[in-house]
Design an enzyme around this catalytic site. Structure first.
Site, PDB file in Angstrom:
ATOM      1  N   LYS A 138      -1.196  -9.327   2.799  1.00  0.00           N
ATOM      2  CA  LYS A 138      -0.655  -8.891   4.084  1.00  0.00           C
ATOM      3  C   LYS A 138      -1.580  -8.074   4.905  1.00  0.00           C
ATOM      4  O   LYS A 138      -2.074  -7.145   4.348  1.00  0.00           O
ATOM      5  CB  LYS A 138       0.716  -8.472   3.523  1.00  0.00           C
ATOM      6  N   GLU A 178       9.097  -4.070  10.709  1.00  0.00           N
ATOM      7  CA  GLU A 178       9.426  -2.602  10.110  1.00  0.00           C
ATOM      8  C   GLU A 178      10.003  -2.120  10.923  1.00  0.00           C
ATOM      9  O   GLU A 178       9.358  -1.809  12.209  1.00  0.00           O
ATOM     10  CB  GLU A 178       8.444  -2.241   9.269  1.00  0.00           C
ATOM     11  N   ASP A 182      -1.069  -5.969  -0.180  1.00  0.00           N
ATOM     12  CA  ASP A 182      -1.466  -5.507   1.265  1.00  0.00           C
ATOM     13  C   ASP A 182      -2.990  -5.218   1.215  1.00  0.00           C
ATOM     14  O   ASP A 182      -3.381  -4.781   0.116  1.00  0.00           O
ATOM     15  CB  ASP A 182      -0.779  -4.192   1.209  1.00  0.00           C
ATOM     16  N   ASP A 215       0.887  -1.262   0.144  1.00  0.00           N
ATOM     17  CA  ASP A 215       0.061  -0.135   0.008  1.00  0.00           C
ATOM     18  C   ASP A 215       1.038   1.247   0.043  1.00  0.00           C
ATOM     19  O   ASP A 215       0.220   2.410  -0.087  1.00  0.00           O
ATOM     20  CB  ASP A 215      -1.069   0.107   1.294  1.00  0.00           C
ATOM     21  N   SER A 216       2.300   0.954  -0.204  1.00  0.00           N
ATOM     22  CA  SER A 216       3.276   2.206  -0.171  1.00  0.00           C
ATOM     23  C   SER A 216       2.868   2.790  -1.720  1.00  0.00           C
ATOM     24  O   SER A 216       3.366   3.598  -1.973  1.00  0.00           O
ATOM     25  CB  SER A 216       4.783   1.635  -0.219  1.00  0.00           C
ATOM     26  N   GLU A 230      -1.391  -5.566   8.593  1.00  0.00           N
ATOM     27  CA  GLU A 230      -0.643  -4.876   9.447  1.00  0.00           C
ATOM     28  C   GLU A 230      -1.541  -5.366  10.944  1.00  0.00           C
ATOM     29  O   GLU A 230      -2.797  -5.177  11.076  1.00  0.00           O
ATOM     30  CB  GLU A 230      -0.570  -3.480   9.425  1.00  0.00           C
TER      31      GLU A 230
HETATM   32  O1  KIV Z   1       3.533  -1.133   1.610  1.00  0.00           O
HETATM   33  C1  KIV Z   1       4.952  -1.519   1.654  1.00  0.00           C
HETATM   34  O2  KIV Z   1       5.530  -1.212   0.951  1.00  0.00           O
HETATM   35  C2  KIV Z   1       5.190  -2.515   2.887  1.00  0.00           C
HETATM   36  C3  KIV Z   1       6.550  -2.647   2.903  1.00  0.00           C
HETATM   37  C4  KIV Z   1       7.376  -1.495   3.450  1.00  0.00           C
HETATM   38  C5  KIV Z   1       6.877  -3.703   4.082  1.00  0.00           C
HETATM   39  O3  KIV Z   1       4.437  -2.731   3.532  1.00  0.00           O
END
Ligand code: KIV
Length: 273
Positions: free
Chosen positions: A122, A191, A92, A53-54, A124
């Site tokens: 994934k 992280e 994510d 989600d980056s 969090e």
């Molecule tokens: O969203 C992302 O890129 C991440 C990484 C920083 C692990 O969760």
């Protein structure tokens, strides 16, 4: 493990990642959000591609990861999946698509798997999301956990500083890692936490632990591709190693193109019909 001519696995699965941890082979993971970049990353042989989600930051220009939607994540993930031959693709679950509601977590995960063709999701969080993890797993969807600095909670943390430096938070993080393993996660991302703590987690749980800003004594590493290629410039935490300066390289190529267009040098006779 099924292997190709070069001796590397043909297709990375969650089982291959577990075998890698068992054998002490480090896992490489990078983000990708589009077809062209994912094709390069996969061809280079990365083990895991994270559709993170980056994307909210590096693709869409938002300040945080919070605004990206489930539909947008599915769009990015399906573009990535069309490009890959070997890597495991993890996506994510975005902010708002799972928190506090295990039924919604399952529905969101099913949409990701069905509409993008990705291989895992994934999430969090620690013990508070165990119910959601178990529900997602009950549908046969592999789940990767994410502890430490969890950017979807940035407004709770208030800053992006190193997490779990204090004993209480470190203890909770270890308990959370055990809870994620117990719930059935196939791997955990850690992280921005102290390297010694990350090492302890990697020794405590049997599943692979992949670090970003968590030192070298874990089972693998992940970076955001725009950061490691030097496309982003303003973000430079201590843990980031830049493998290129694509910002400068792309900028000077564009400047050369503009100059050639303005001067009439492009296109030349060979570049026309
Ligand atoms: O969203 C992302 O890129 C991440 C990484 C920083 C692990 O969760």
């Amino acid at each position: 493990m099924s292997t190709s001519k070069k001796g590397s696995p043909k297709r990375i699965t969650t089982h291959v990642l577990q075998e890698m941890k068992n054998k002490g082979v480090k896992i490489s993971m990078l983000t990708a959000y589009d077809y062209s970049m994912a094709g390069i990353v996969d061809a280079a042989g990365v083990d895991v591609i994270l559709v993170g989600d980056s994307a909210s930051n590096v693709m869409a220009g938002h300040e945080t990861t919070l605004p990206i939607t489930l539909d947008q994540m599915i769009y990015h993930a399906s573009s990535v999946v069309r490009a890959i031959n070997r890597s495991l693709v993890v996506v994510d679950l975005p902010f708002g698509a799972y928190q506090g509601n295990s039924k919604e977590a399952l529905t969101s995960s099913i949409r990701i798997m069905k509409e993008s063709g990705a291989h895992a999701v994934k999430l969090e969080g620690g013990s508070e999301i165990v119910e959601s993890i178990e529900r997602i797993l009950s549908a046969g969807i592999p789940v990767m956990g994410h502890l430490g600095l969890t950017p979807q909670s940035i407004y709770k943390f208030g800053t992006y500083v190193v997490r779990a430096k204090e004993t209480e938070e470190a203890k909770k993080l270890i308990e959370d890692a055990k809870a994620l393993e117990e719930a059935g996660c196939f791997a955990i991302v850690l992280e921005k936490i102290p390297a010694k703590l990350a090492q302890k987690v990697a020794e405590t749980v049997k599943i692979p632990v992949i670090g970003i800003g968590a030192g070298g004594d874990v089972d693998g590493q992940v970076l955001v591709i725009h950061d490691m290629l030097g496309i982003t410039q303003e973000f430079s935490p201590r843990f980031l190693r830049r493998y290129n300066d694509l910002y400068s390289s792309i900028k000077s190529s564009v400047e050369n193109y503009i100059e050639d267009v303005k001067s009439g040098d492009f296109p030349n006779e060979k570049e026309q019909y």
